[in-house]
Write an enzyme that holds these catalytic residues in place. Structure first.
Site, PDB file in Angstrom:
ATOM      1  CB  SER A   1      -0.935   0.014   1.215  1.00  0.00           C
ATOM      2  OG  SER A   1      -0.185  -0.093   2.405  1.00  0.00           O
TER       3      SER A   1
ATOM      4  CG  ASP B   1      -4.363   5.514   6.989  1.00  0.00           C
ATOM      5  OD1 ASP B   1      -3.180   5.416   7.372  1.00  0.00           O
ATOM      6  OD2 ASP B   1      -4.805   4.878   6.013  1.00  0.00           O
TER       7      ASP B   1
ATOM      8  CG  HIS C   1      -1.330   3.778   4.599  1.00  0.00           C
ATOM      9  ND1 HIS C   1      -2.549   3.294   5.027  1.00  0.00           N
ATOM     10  CD2 HIS C   1      -0.664   2.716   4.072  1.00  0.00           C
ATOM     11  CE1 HIS C   1      -2.624   1.998   4.766  1.00  0.00           C
ATOM     12  NE2 HIS C   1      -1.490   1.614   4.201  1.00  0.00           N
TER      13      HIS C   1
END
Ligand SMILES: *[C@@H]1O[C@H](CO)[C@@H](O)[C@H](O)[C@H]1NC(C)=O
Ligand SMILES: *[C@@H]1O[C@H](CO)[C@@H](O)[C@H](O)[C@H]1NC(C)=O
Length: 387
Positions: free
Chosen positions: A41, A352, A355
């Protein structure tokens, strides 16, 4: 090439060689025609969103003003790399809408690991392990070549959407993967031998890089893994802990020491592997980028660099043992809570809890692109071998 140009190049070349510390690397800007990226991610630009469910606002709010399949409020480090090298943003390989692969493709997928997973997709596992990403790349390359040969006269329009067959050897291959393998190893730290596990993860990484070398890839820009123990969601301040952590559990930034130590061990073994591959493949360029140190430097100097405390989370609700992730809704203690965004994401390092924000990604990209965290110390634009 005209006589004058040839002369100038010839005259300048020995001079460049003498001032460059790194023999055999390009003294000129590398003329990369494409980027191929592999990862999780940290560099997924739309794979998971295309394969499963799209993200919701406030993801993407800062730069794209809509969710665009990135785990951030804006651009990722791979986006800054693409911009720096003069390319459009990389399209996810499996995204079928509005994409162009002329300047490369992105195989990265959120939650991906280097090693194969025992969990299925329905149990939260990822189908897009590093091995699958490399298999997808192999297929992408083979099919691109086939279409090119079939369309020798260039009658069809799809040529403009794919790299040319000769671009694959000249492209830059970028990597940012391993964080989810370390996270899994952290979860099992009491039941398995993490030294053996970490060695095994690095062996899997090496195998896939060997495969790419066999497919003709020559320039590798390899990020090591970041300080996973500094991800705010795991920090005691966001968790209801029934015991006070003992001395040495946290460092001066509030990061969890033993977790960062596992990341450091992975990085050390990864670097040894890169050094070994350099000997085996002397015509390839393998650049090891110390992402851990770049991120840790930002975290250590958060206030000085204009950010709030590094434990701060811009988007999400993480209190009293509840973890409601960015963009989600739930009833907590009888009250409906929406895990909303902060007023100014540019003041936060963490978007968040897991990240990074666009602002942090930009800060980090500015420091890694010029080579100050690279081994050998080359900027990304000079990371190829001399032709
Ligand atoms: C540069 O390349 C030559 C030829 O491949 C090799 O003999 C030499 O060891 C290389 N130098 C370095 C510093 O890698
Ligand atoms: C790279 O850029 C950063 C940020 O602008 C700067 O602090 C650093 O000194 C630069 N390093 C090199 C090797 O140019």
């Amino acid at each position: 090439m005209g006589f004058l140009v040839q002369f100038v190049v010839f005259m300048l070349f020995p001079w460049f060689l003498s001032v460059r510390a790194e023999e055999n690397y390009s003294s000129q800007h590398c003329d990369f025609p494409a980027i191929f990226n592999f990862g999780d991610s940290n560099s997924d630009t739309g794979c998971m969103a295309a394969a499963f469910y799209p993200e919701v606002l406030p993801y993407g709010e800062t730069f794209f003003h809509e969710p665009v399949g990135r785990a951030s409020d804006g651009r990722l480090i791979i986006d800054f790399i693409a911009q720096h090298l003069g390319f459009p943003f990389l399209s996810a390989y499996i995204n079928s809408i509005g994409t162009s692969y002329r300047h490369g493709a992105n195989f990265a997928a959120g939650s991906s690991t280097i090693r194969r997973q025992k969990r299925t997709v329905f149990e939260g596992g990822t189908p897009f392990t590093f091995e699958i990403q490399v298999a997808q790349f192999n297929q992408f390359k083979a099919r691109t070549r086939k279409f090119f040969n079939q369309d020798a006269q260039g009658k069809n329009s799809f040529r403009g959407h794919f790299p040319r067959p000769e671009d694959f050897a000249k492209a830059i291959y970028t990597f940012d993967i391993g964080q989810n393998d370390i996270a899994a190893a952290i979860n099992k730290v009491d039941t398995e031998d993490s030294h053996a596990v970490i060695s095994d993860i690095v062996d899997y990484f090496e195998n896939q890089v060997q495969t790419l070398l066999g497919l003709g890839a020559r320039t590798f820009w390899i990020h090591n893994t970041g300080p996973i123990g500094c991800l705010p969601v795991a920090m005691p301040v966001h968790n209801a802990m029934n015991t006070t952590p003992g001395a040495g559990y946290l460092d001066q930034n509030g990061c969890i020491n033993y977790q960062n130590d596992m990341a450091r061990e992975f990085n050390k073994k990864l670097k040894n592997t890169v050094v070994k591959l350099r000997v085996q493949f002397p015509d390839a360029s393998l650049i090891y980028v110390d992402m851990f140190s770049a991120k840790y430097e930002l975290i250590s100097n958060a206030n000085k660099e204009g950010f709030v405390d590094p434990s701060g989370i811009c988007c999400g609700y993480h209190q009293d043992g509840y973890h409601l992730y960015c963009g989600n809704k739930a009833i907590i203690n009888g009250k409906e809570i929406f895990a909303d965004t902060c007023d100014d994401p540019s003041k936060y390092i963490s978007w968040d809890g897991v990240h990074y924000t666009e602002a942090a990604n930009h800060w980090i990209a500015n420091r890694i692109l010029n080579g100050s965290f690279s081994d050998p110390p080359l900027s990304i634009a000079h990371s190829c071998r001399a032709q």
